[in-house]
Design an enzyme around this catalytic site. Structure first.
Site, PDB file in Angstrom:
ATOM      1  N   GLN A 178      71.454  18.311  55.633  1.00  0.00           N
ATOM      2  CA  GLN A 178      72.121  17.663  55.922  1.00  0.00           C
ATOM      3  C   GLN A 178      70.580  16.256  55.944  1.00  0.00           C
ATOM      4  O   GLN A 178      70.990  15.113  56.432  1.00  0.00           O
ATOM      5  CB  GLN A 178      72.862  17.271  57.011  1.00  0.00           C
ATOM      6  CG  GLN A 178      74.178  17.971  56.856  1.00  0.00           C
ATOM      7  CD  GLN A 178      74.889  18.496  57.995  1.00  0.00           C
ATOM      8  OE1 GLN A 178      75.977  17.757  57.771  1.00  0.00           O
ATOM      9  NE2 GLN A 178      75.043  19.166  58.429  1.00  0.00           N
ATOM     10  N   ASN A 179      69.889  16.452  56.370  1.00  0.00           N
ATOM     11  CA  ASN A 179      68.874  15.371  56.901  1.00  0.00           C
ATOM     12  C   ASN A 179      68.692  14.283  55.941  1.00  0.00           C
ATOM     13  O   ASN A 179      68.247  15.205  54.817  1.00  0.00           O
ATOM     14  CB  ASN A 179      68.276  16.373  57.631  1.00  0.00           C
ATOM     15  CG  ASN A 179      67.665  16.944  59.014  1.00  0.00           C
ATOM     16  OD1 ASN A 179      69.088  16.813  59.493  1.00  0.00           O
ATOM     17  ND2 ASN A 179      68.036  17.751  59.260  1.00  0.00           N
ATOM     18  N   HIS A 215      72.819  14.222  52.188  1.00  0.00           N
ATOM     19  CA  HIS A 215      73.210  12.851  52.797  1.00  0.00           C
ATOM     20  C   HIS A 215      71.755  12.441  52.485  1.00  0.00           C
ATOM     21  O   HIS A 215      71.373  10.844  52.924  1.00  0.00           O
ATOM     22  CB  HIS A 215      72.817  12.844  54.004  1.00  0.00           C
ATOM     23  CG  HIS A 215      74.103  13.333  54.262  1.00  0.00           C
ATOM     24  ND1 HIS A 215      74.468  14.343  55.942  1.00  0.00           N
ATOM     25  CD2 HIS A 215      74.714  14.335  54.100  1.00  0.00           C
ATOM     26  CE1 HIS A 215      75.916  14.136  56.014  1.00  0.00           C
ATOM     27  NE2 HIS A 215      76.247  14.840  55.074  1.00  0.00           N
ATOM     28  N   CYS A 275      70.367   0.480  44.540  1.00  0.00           N
ATOM     29  CA  CYS A 275      70.942  -0.848  44.723  1.00  0.00           C
ATOM     30  C   CYS A 275      72.153  -1.218  45.463  1.00  0.00           C
ATOM     31  O   CYS A 275      73.120   0.492  45.184  1.00  0.00           O
ATOM     32  CB  CYS A 275      70.953  -1.584  44.118  1.00  0.00           C
ATOM     33  SG  CYS A 275      72.251  -2.529  42.658  1.00  0.00           S
ATOM     34  N   CYS A 321      67.653  -6.135  44.617  1.00  0.00           N
ATOM     35  CA  CYS A 321      67.569  -5.202  43.335  1.00  0.00           C
ATOM     36  C   CYS A 321      67.806  -6.595  41.342  1.00  0.00           C
ATOM     37  O   CYS A 321      67.722  -6.798  41.779  1.00  0.00           O
ATOM     38  CB  CYS A 321      68.777  -4.448  42.730  1.00  0.00           C
ATOM     39  SG  CYS A 321      68.630  -3.271  41.397  1.00  0.00           S
ATOM     40  N   CYS A 340      69.031  -6.745  39.262  1.00  0.00           N
ATOM     41  CA  CYS A 340      70.627  -7.205  38.815  1.00  0.00           C
ATOM     42  C   CYS A 340      70.804  -8.120  39.890  1.00  0.00           C
ATOM     43  O   CYS A 340      72.182  -8.979  39.889  1.00  0.00           O
ATOM     44  CB  CYS A 340      71.846  -6.192  39.108  1.00  0.00           C
ATOM     45  SG  CYS A 340      72.296  -5.472  40.785  1.00  0.00           S
ATOM     46  N   GLY A 373      70.912  24.541  63.165  1.00  0.00           N
ATOM     47  CA  GLY A 373      71.215  23.089  63.955  1.00  0.00           C
ATOM     48  C   GLY A 373      71.912  22.276  63.256  1.00  0.00           C
ATOM     49  O   GLY A 373      71.351  20.535  63.603  1.00  0.00           O
ATOM     50  N   THR A 374      72.936  22.364  63.371  1.00  0.00           N
ATOM     51  CA  THR A 374      74.160  21.584  62.394  1.00  0.00           C
ATOM     52  C   THR A 374      74.780  21.278  64.033  1.00  0.00           C
ATOM     53  O   THR A 374      75.691  22.841  64.480  1.00  0.00           O
ATOM     54  CB  THR A 374      74.803  21.892  61.399  1.00  0.00           C
ATOM     55  OG1 THR A 374      76.006  20.720  61.557  1.00  0.00           O
ATOM     56  CG2 THR A 374      75.215  23.064  60.946  1.00  0.00           C
ATOM     57  N   SER A 375      76.006  21.110  64.069  1.00  0.00           N
ATOM     58  CA  SER A 375      76.980  20.820  65.334  1.00  0.00           C
ATOM     59  C   SER A 375      78.080  21.494  64.167  1.00  0.00           C
ATOM     60  O   SER A 375      78.829  21.752  65.749  1.00  0.00           O
ATOM     61  CB  SER A 375      77.162  19.599  66.059  1.00  0.00           C
ATOM     62  OG  SER A 375      77.603  18.515  64.837  1.00  0.00           O
TER      63      SER A 375
HETATM   64  P1  NAD Z   1      74.313  16.679  65.334  1.00  0.00           P
HETATM   65  O1  NAD Z   1      73.417  15.308  65.413  1.00  0.00           O
HETATM   66  O2  NAD Z   1      76.067  16.438  64.964  1.00  0.00           O
HETATM   67  O3  NAD Z   1      73.867  18.481  65.714  1.00  0.00           O
HETATM   68  C1  NAD Z   1      73.241  18.348  65.751  1.00  0.00           C
HETATM   69  C2  NAD Z   1      72.794  20.038  66.191  1.00  0.00           C
HETATM   70  O4  NAD Z   1      71.388  20.662  66.467  1.00  0.00           O
HETATM   71  C3  NAD Z   1      73.744  20.467  67.714  1.00  0.00           C
HETATM   72  O5  NAD Z   1      74.804  21.230  67.203  1.00  0.00           O
HETATM   73  C4  NAD Z   1      72.597  20.898  68.669  1.00  0.00           C
HETATM   74  O6  NAD Z   1      73.168  21.731  69.035  1.00  0.00           O
HETATM   75  C5  NAD Z   1      71.692  20.993  67.691  1.00  0.00           C
HETATM   76  N1  NAD Z   1      70.057  21.275  68.476  1.00  0.00           N
HETATM   77  C6  NAD Z   1      69.894  20.396  69.669  1.00  0.00           C
HETATM   78  N2  NAD Z   1      68.470  21.330  69.445  1.00  0.00           N
HETATM   79  C7  NAD Z   1      68.065  22.048  68.367  1.00  0.00           C
HETATM   80  C8  NAD Z   1      67.174  22.284  68.065  1.00  0.00           C
HETATM   81  N3  NAD Z   1      65.635  22.134  68.894  1.00  0.00           N
HETATM   82  N4  NAD Z   1      67.320  23.735  66.988  1.00  0.00           N
HETATM   83  C9  NAD Z   1      68.026  23.810  66.567  1.00  0.00           C
HETATM   84  N5  NAD Z   1      69.250  23.320  66.389  1.00  0.00           N
HETATM   85  C10 NAD Z   1      69.154  22.442  67.900  1.00  0.00           C
HETATM   86  O7  NAD Z   1      73.943  16.346  63.987  1.00  0.00           O
HETATM   87  P2  NAD Z   1      74.731  17.196  62.165  1.00  0.00           P
HETATM   88  O8  NAD Z   1      75.205  18.294  62.598  1.00  0.00           O
HETATM   89  O9  NAD Z   1      73.369  17.470  61.777  1.00  0.00           O
HETATM   90  O10 NAD Z   1      75.478  15.769  61.629  1.00  0.00           O
HETATM   91  C11 NAD Z   1      75.252  14.887  62.233  1.00  0.00           C
HETATM   92  C12 NAD Z   1      74.769  13.826  60.606  1.00  0.00           C
HETATM   93  O11 NAD Z   1      73.392  13.222  61.170  1.00  0.00           O
HETATM   94  C13 NAD Z   1      74.305  14.874  59.854  1.00  0.00           C
HETATM   95  O12 NAD Z   1      74.694  13.936  58.620  1.00  0.00           O
HETATM   96  C14 NAD Z   1      72.948  13.983  59.585  1.00  0.00           C
HETATM   97  O13 NAD Z   1      72.572  13.612  57.795  1.00  0.00           O
HETATM   98  C15 NAD Z   1      72.700  12.755  60.234  1.00  0.00           C
HETATM   99  N6  NAD Z   1      71.501  12.883  60.851  1.00  0.00           N
HETATM  100  C16 NAD Z   1      70.086  13.349  60.194  1.00  0.00           C
HETATM  101  C17 NAD Z   1      68.717  12.973  60.916  1.00  0.00           C
HETATM  102  C18 NAD Z   1      67.614  14.012  60.118  1.00  0.00           C
HETATM  103  O14 NAD Z   1      67.462  13.708  58.574  1.00  0.00           O
HETATM  104  N7  NAD Z   1      66.498  14.232  61.250  1.00  0.00           N
HETATM  105  C19 NAD Z   1      68.746  12.646  61.933  1.00  0.00           C
HETATM  106  C20 NAD Z   1      70.085  12.739  62.306  1.00  0.00           C
HETATM  107  C21 NAD Z   1      71.533  12.595  61.969  1.00  0.00           C
END
Ligand code: NAD
Length: 255
Positions: free
Chosen positions: A111-112, A129, A137, A157, A159, A196-198
């Site tokens: 998702q990053n 994402h 564009c 762009c 266009c 590392g996703t909520s």
């Molecule tokens: P979120 O912010 O909702 O959740 C982050 C999660 O990471 C939490 O559950 C937290 O407990 C956990 N966390 C914190 N420190 C950690 C570590 N050291 N190791 C592992 N886990 C750890 O993020 P999400 O669930 O990814 O969703 C939010 C959206 O934010 C995503 O769609 C993403 O695209 C976007 N986002 C991306 C970036 C990036 O590209 N680096 C940064 C911020 C947000």
């Protein structure tokens, strides 16, 4: 729990994860903002440092927000890109890249938007994402070579429309091909690893549920329990860097 209790719990959870991975042929990994936190990129929901604690998502990450104030949105993303350009993959990103070749099939759905998995050497990365390193564009969506740099107004762009960052905003659809691939690979895999996703943001929650429906074991890595933890067979309560390094070391030949 005291330190020794935590260490023992960590050790036990990593050992169980390594058993699952050692016999797996097909692996799917999904990563969220927590994956990149130890590279210095703030997560969305971290109360102290989270990006949205300081900024309003409606203003900065929707099509309506961009229409209202294209320069504000463009320049906010230019600032984020500048932070991301300074960031380097940490040892956890590298560990994921190192384990990839040992599996017959390996898909990493992130998702990053920061490009750090690719920078670390991971090959089969699907950026659900999009990427802050690219632009497109605003109206037609076609890709552009124009970099995301601070400017009085966003560049245009060919266009005539504005360019925007090539990331998925709130209210926008994910690429249906990516979602189909995720559904197919999760159903057919031997292990799903969620890092590392909520678990609050679609589609990560759906991935773990799909795995459970298909009888696929789920390993979760997160320093905090999440709504996904109840679905996980193995929960490693730890930051991504330490947990992934440890897993990779124990999976290495001769370990
Ligand atoms: P979120 O912010 O909702 O959740 C982050 C999660 O990471 C939490 O559950 C937290 O407990 C956990 N966390 C914190 N420190 C950690 C570590 N050291 N190791 C592992 N886990 C750890 O993020 P999400 O669930 O990814 O969703 C939010 C959206 O934010 C995503 O769609 C993403 O695209 C976007 N986002 C991306 C970036 C990036 O590209 N680096 C940064 C911020 C947000």
């Amino acid at each position: 729990m005291n330190t020794t209790g935590r260490d023992r719990q960590f050790d036990h959870a990593v050992a169980r994860a390594v058993v699952l991975l050692a016999r797996a042929r097909r692996v799917v990994v999904t990563t969220g903002a927590g994956m990149s936190k130890e590279s210095g990129i703030p997560t969305f929901r971290d109360a102290q440092t989270g990006l949205w604690a300081k900024y309003d998502p409606e203003t900065l990450a929707t099509r309506e927000g961009f229409r209202r104030n294209p320069s504000l949105v463009w320049n906010w993303y230019a600032g984020r890109r500048a932070i991301i350009e300074q960031a380097r993959p940490h040892e956890g990103h590298v560990a994921l890249a190192r384990i990839e070749p040992r599996f017959e099939s390996f898909h990493l759905f992130t998702q990053n938007i920061d490009g750090l998995h690719v920078a670390a050497g991971s090959k089969n990365v699907i950026e659900l994402h999009g990427s802050i390193l690219r632009t497109k564009c605003f109206d037609a969506g076609h890709p552009s070579r124009e970099p995301l740099r601070e400017a009085k107004t966003p560049p245009r762009c060919s266009c005539g429309s504005f360019l925007r960052p090539d990331v998925v905003w709130f209210g926008e659809m994910l690429n249906p091909d990516h979602l189909d691939l995720a559904a197919d690979t999760i159903e057919a895999c031997d292990v799903l690893l969620v890092v590392g996703t909520s678990g609050l943001v679609y589609p990560a929650a759906g991935f773990a549920e799909a795995a459970v429906r298909a009888g696929v074991p789920v390993i979760e890595i997160n320093p905090e329990p999440t709504p996904l933890s109840r679905l996980a067979d193995v929960m490693i309560l730890s930051g991504a860097r330490t947990a992934l390094m440890e897993m990779e070391q124990r999976l290495s030949p001769g370990a």
